[in-house]
Structure formats: structure tokens, C-alpha cells
Write a protein that holds these residues in place. Structure first.
Motif, PDB file in Angstrom:
ATOM      1  N   LEU A  32       0.819  -1.214   0.000  1.00 21.67           N
ATOM      2  CA  LEU A  32       0.000   0.000   0.000  1.00 21.67           C
ATOM      3  C   LEU A  32       0.852   1.262   0.000  1.00 21.67           C
ATOM      4  O   LEU A  32       0.471   2.253  -0.619  1.00 21.67           O
ATOM      5  N   THR A  33       1.969   1.226   0.666  1.00 22.85           N
ATOM      6  CA  THR A  33       2.850   2.391   0.721  1.00 22.85           C
ATOM      7  C   THR A  33       3.351   2.772  -0.670  1.00 22.85           C
ATOM      8  O   THR A  33       3.656   3.936  -0.923  1.00 22.85           O
ATOM      9  N   GLU A  34       3.380   1.825  -1.572  1.00 26.62           N
ATOM     10  CA  GLU A  34       3.804   2.079  -2.952  1.00 26.62           C
ATOM     11  C   GLU A  34       2.726   2.807  -3.756  1.00 26.62           C
ATOM     12  O   GLU A  34       2.987   3.292  -4.849  1.00 26.62           O
ATOM     13  N   ARG A  35       1.531   2.877  -3.231  1.00 25.28           N
ATOM     14  CA  ARG A  35       0.402   3.453  -3.963  1.00 25.28           C
ATOM     15  C   ARG A  35       0.151   4.891  -3.544  1.00 25.28           C
ATOM     16  O   ARG A  35       0.651   5.370  -2.535  1.00 25.28           O
ATOM     17  N   GLU A  36      -0.681   5.553  -4.340  1.00 25.85           N
ATOM     18  CA  GLU A  36      -1.065   6.927  -4.027  1.00 25.85           C
ATOM     19  C   GLU A  36      -1.958   6.952  -2.783  1.00 25.85           C
ATOM     20  O   GLU A  36      -2.691   5.977  -2.528  1.00 25.85           O
ATOM     21  N   PRO A  37      -1.921   8.035  -2.011  1.00 26.94           N
ATOM     22  CA  PRO A  37      -2.756   8.120  -0.805  1.00 26.94           C
ATOM     23  C   PRO A  37      -4.236   7.829  -1.060  1.00 26.94           C
ATOM     24  O   PRO A  37      -4.890   7.192  -0.219  1.00 26.94           O
ATOM     25  N   GLU A  38      -4.754   8.250  -2.204  1.00 28.00           N
ATOM     26  CA  GLU A  38      -6.167   8.001  -2.511  1.00 28.00           C
ATOM     27  C   GLU A  38      -6.460   6.504  -2.602  1.00 28.00           C
ATOM     28  O   GLU A  38      -7.541   6.050  -2.225  1.00 28.00           O
ATOM     29  N   VAL A 117      -3.634  -1.400   8.911  1.00 27.22           N
ATOM     30  CA  VAL A 117      -2.810  -1.450   7.703  1.00 27.22           C
ATOM     31  C   VAL A 117      -2.864  -0.132   6.923  1.00 27.22           C
ATOM     32  O   VAL A 117      -1.826   0.446   6.597  1.00 27.22           O
ATOM     33  N   ALA A 118      -4.051   0.351   6.619  1.00 30.69           N
ATOM     34  CA  ALA A 118      -4.173   1.569   5.805  1.00 30.69           C
ATOM     35  C   ALA A 118      -3.636   2.789   6.547  1.00 30.69           C
ATOM     36  O   ALA A 118      -2.990   3.651   5.939  1.00 30.69           O
ATOM     37  N   THR A 119      -3.857   2.860   7.842  1.00 28.95           N
ATOM     38  CA  THR A 119      -3.365   3.998   8.624  1.00 28.95           C
ATOM     39  C   THR A 119      -1.845   4.046   8.614  1.00 28.95           C
ATOM     40  O   THR A 119      -1.252   5.107   8.395  1.00 28.95           O
ATOM     41  N   ILE A 120      -1.217   2.907   8.845  1.00 25.02           N
ATOM     42  CA  ILE A 120       0.251   2.843   8.844  1.00 25.02           C
ATOM     43  C   ILE A 120       0.793   3.199   7.463  1.00 25.02           C
ATOM     44  O   ILE A 120       1.730   3.998   7.331  1.00 25.02           O
ATOM     45  N   ALA A 121       0.210   2.602   6.427  1.00 22.25           N
ATOM     46  CA  ALA A 121       0.681   2.857   5.060  1.00 22.25           C
ATOM     47  C   ALA A 121       0.501   4.327   4.682  1.00 22.25           C
ATOM     48  O   ALA A 121       1.385   4.931   4.063  1.00 22.25           O
ATOM     49  N   PHE A 122      -0.631   4.904   5.052  1.00 25.74           N
ATOM     50  CA  PHE A 122      -0.902   6.308   4.733  1.00 25.74           C
ATOM     51  C   PHE A 122       0.101   7.223   5.434  1.00 25.74           C
ATOM     52  O   PHE A 122       0.643   8.148   4.816  1.00 25.74           O
ATOM     53  N   ALA A 123       0.373   6.951   6.696  1.00 23.54           N
ATOM     54  CA  ALA A 123       1.343   7.761   7.448  1.00 23.54           C
ATOM     55  C   ALA A 123       2.728   7.658   6.812  1.00 23.54           C
ATOM     56  O   ALA A 123       3.421   8.671   6.651  1.00 23.54           O
ATOM     57  N   GLU A 124       3.132   6.448   6.438  1.00 23.34           N
ATOM     58  CA  GLU A 124       4.437   6.267   5.800  1.00 23.34           C
ATOM     59  C   GLU A 124       4.487   6.948   4.439  1.00 23.34           C
ATOM     60  O   GLU A 124       5.481   7.590   4.090  1.00 23.34           O
ATOM     61  N   ARG A 125       3.432   6.799   3.662  1.00 22.51           N
ATOM     62  CA  ARG A 125       3.400   7.349   2.300  1.00 22.51           C
ATOM     63  C   ARG A 125       3.383   8.871   2.292  1.00 22.51           C
ATOM     64  O   ARG A 125       4.040   9.502   1.474  1.00 22.51           O
ATOM     65  N   THR A 126       2.608   9.469   3.229  1.00 18.88           N
ATOM     66  CA  THR A 126       2.457  10.933   3.236  1.00 18.88           C
ATOM     67  C   THR A 126       3.462  11.625   4.143  1.00 18.88           C
ATOM     68  O   THR A 126       3.620  12.839   4.047  1.00 18.88           O
ATOM     69  N   GLY A 127       4.088  10.879   5.054  1.00 12.80           N
ATOM     70  CA  GLY A 127       5.006  11.493   6.007  1.00 12.80           C
ATOM     71  C   GLY A 127       4.299  12.219   7.139  1.00 12.80           C
ATOM     72  O   GLY A 127       4.937  12.935   7.907  1.00 12.80           O
ATOM     73  N   GLN A 128       2.999  12.035   7.243  1.00  7.12           N
ATOM     74  CA  GLN A 128       2.232  12.666   8.319  1.00  7.12           C
ATOM     75  C   GLN A 128       2.299  11.785   9.563  1.00  7.12           C
ATOM     76  O   GLN A 128       1.778  10.674   9.558  1.00  7.12           O
ATOM     77  N   PRO A 129       2.880  12.266  10.647  1.00  7.97           N
ATOM     78  CA  PRO A 129       3.015  11.435  11.838  1.00  7.97           C
ATOM     79  C   PRO A 129       1.731  11.362  12.684  1.00  7.97           C
ATOM     80  O   PRO A 129       1.534  10.400  13.414  1.00  7.97           O
ATOM     81  N   GLU A 130       0.885  12.361  12.590  1.00  6.80           N
ATOM     82  CA  GLU A 130      -0.326  12.426  13.409  1.00  6.80           C
ATOM     83  C   GLU A 130      -1.561  12.143  12.560  1.00  6.80           C
ATOM     84  O   GLU A 130      -1.744  12.751  11.510  1.00  6.80           O
ATOM     85  N   GLU A 131      -2.407  11.270  13.058  1.00 10.45           N
ATOM     86  CA  GLU A 131      -3.639  10.957  12.345  1.00 10.45           C
ATOM     87  C   GLU A 131      -4.600  12.135  12.440  1.00 10.45           C
ATOM     88  O   GLU A 131      -4.812  12.690  13.514  1.00 10.45           O
TER      89      GLU A 131
END
Length: 176
Positions: A32-38, A117-131
Motif C-alpha cells: 500500500l505504501t507504494e500506492r497513491e494516498p487516494e 494497515v491503511a493507517t500505517i501505510a498512509f502515514a508512511e506514504r504521506t510522512g504525516q506522523p499524526e492521524e
């Protein structure tokens, strides 16, 4: 991400993990981290759709027989496990939860980690540490995809004495 891609990711992760849910989670996060945030958000939305779709009294009965009890959390984590088994097992179980007698080897099936899974991948992909409201969970909830308490379980409720007749194969394996 469409349903076909969703199931392809889950099936591939399950195959690669060889029964290790931590590795399955890591594989999903990496893909998932390889994919776009959307697309990560769409994964979360599809996951929630399937968790909601599995919210059925017969699925709950299967979990009761396998695990010996049902609570809000255990039922949610059981449905996560069911999704994590892949498209074929999931579809078969929705048609007839007794088919799980062919799949489950030991009591207590859960895959709580799938919820993150999606939360972790999104944080890694976007670099946003806070949900925040841009994260997959918030986006899915904004679309009305809530599987929590208050959601409506489909079908007819059951009593414990009905379980042997409802799901005889599971009862023979775990309930007796």
C-alpha cells in the motif's frame, strides 16, 4: 483501487505470509505504501465494506462456535480475520459459514492488525506522523462506513441451543 485489486493484495499477502499475520500485515503495508494516498483510502473503504458485509448473525454464530464466546471486539477481529483469509474463503463463508470447518484449525481466529494497515501505510506514504481527518479511517467514516457498535447485524439472532443445527460441521469440530 477496485475490489479486484483489493482481493489481489489480500490474497498475495496471505500467500507470502504463510500463516504469519504479522508478516501478512507488513506485506500489505509495504504494497500500500507504494500506492497513491487516494488508493490507500480506497483500501480502507473496501476493507470496511467487507467487514460490514460480514456482519451477519450466521457469521457471528460461526465465531461463537469456533471461539466459544462473542464480544464486540472479538466479533470485529473475527470478521477482520475472515477478510484476511482472501476472497474465496470470505465469499464461501458468507454463503455458508459452515465452510469454515475446512479452513479453521484452531480456536480463536482474529486479525485485529488488519484494521491498522491503511493507517500505517498512509502515514508512511504521506510522512504525516499524526492521524487527522485526511487519514483513511476518517475518510471512510465520512462516507458512512462505520462497523462499530450501533451497526445493524443482518439476519436472525440465534440461541446457543440452535448452534449445533445451524452449523453442524463447525459444531462437530469445535462445539462438542
Amino acid at each position: 483501487m477496485d475490489k479486484k485489486e483489493f482481493w489481489h493484495l489480500l490474497d498475495a499477502a496471505k500467500a507470502e505470509a504463510a500463516g504469519n499475520q504479522e508478516r501478512q500485515q507488513q506485506h500489505l503495508v509495504a504494497r500500500l505504501t507504494e500506492r497513491e494516498p487516494e488508493q490507500i483510502i480506497e483500501f480502507e473503504c473496501l476493507l470496511r465494506q467487507y467487514i460490514i458485509e460480514a456482519d451477519d448473525f450466521t457469521v457471528m454464530a460461526a465465531q461463537k462456535i469456533i471461539d466459544g464466546y462473542v464480544s464486540d471486539d472479538s466479533y470485529l477481529y473475527f470478521r477482520c480475520w475472515l477478510v484476511g483469509q482472501g476472497e474465496t474463503v470470505f465469499a464461501n463463508a458468507l454463503r455458508s459459514p459452515d465452510t469454515l470447518a475446512d479452513v479453521v484449525q484452531e480456536p480463536y481466529q482474529d486479525f485485529e492488525q488488519l484494521l491498522y494497515v491503511a493507517t500505517i501505510a498512509f502515514a508512511e506514504r504521506t510522512g504525516q506522523p499524526e492521524e487527522d481527518e485526511t487519514f483513511p479511517r476518517a475518510q471512510a467514516e465520512a462516507r458512512g462506513l462505520d462497523y462499530g457498535p450501533g451497526s445493524v447485524t443482518k439476519g436472525e439472532d440465534w440461541t446457543d441451543n440452535q448452534l449445533p443445527r445451524m452449523l453442524p460441521r463447525l459444531w462437530k469440530k469445535f462445539g462438542a
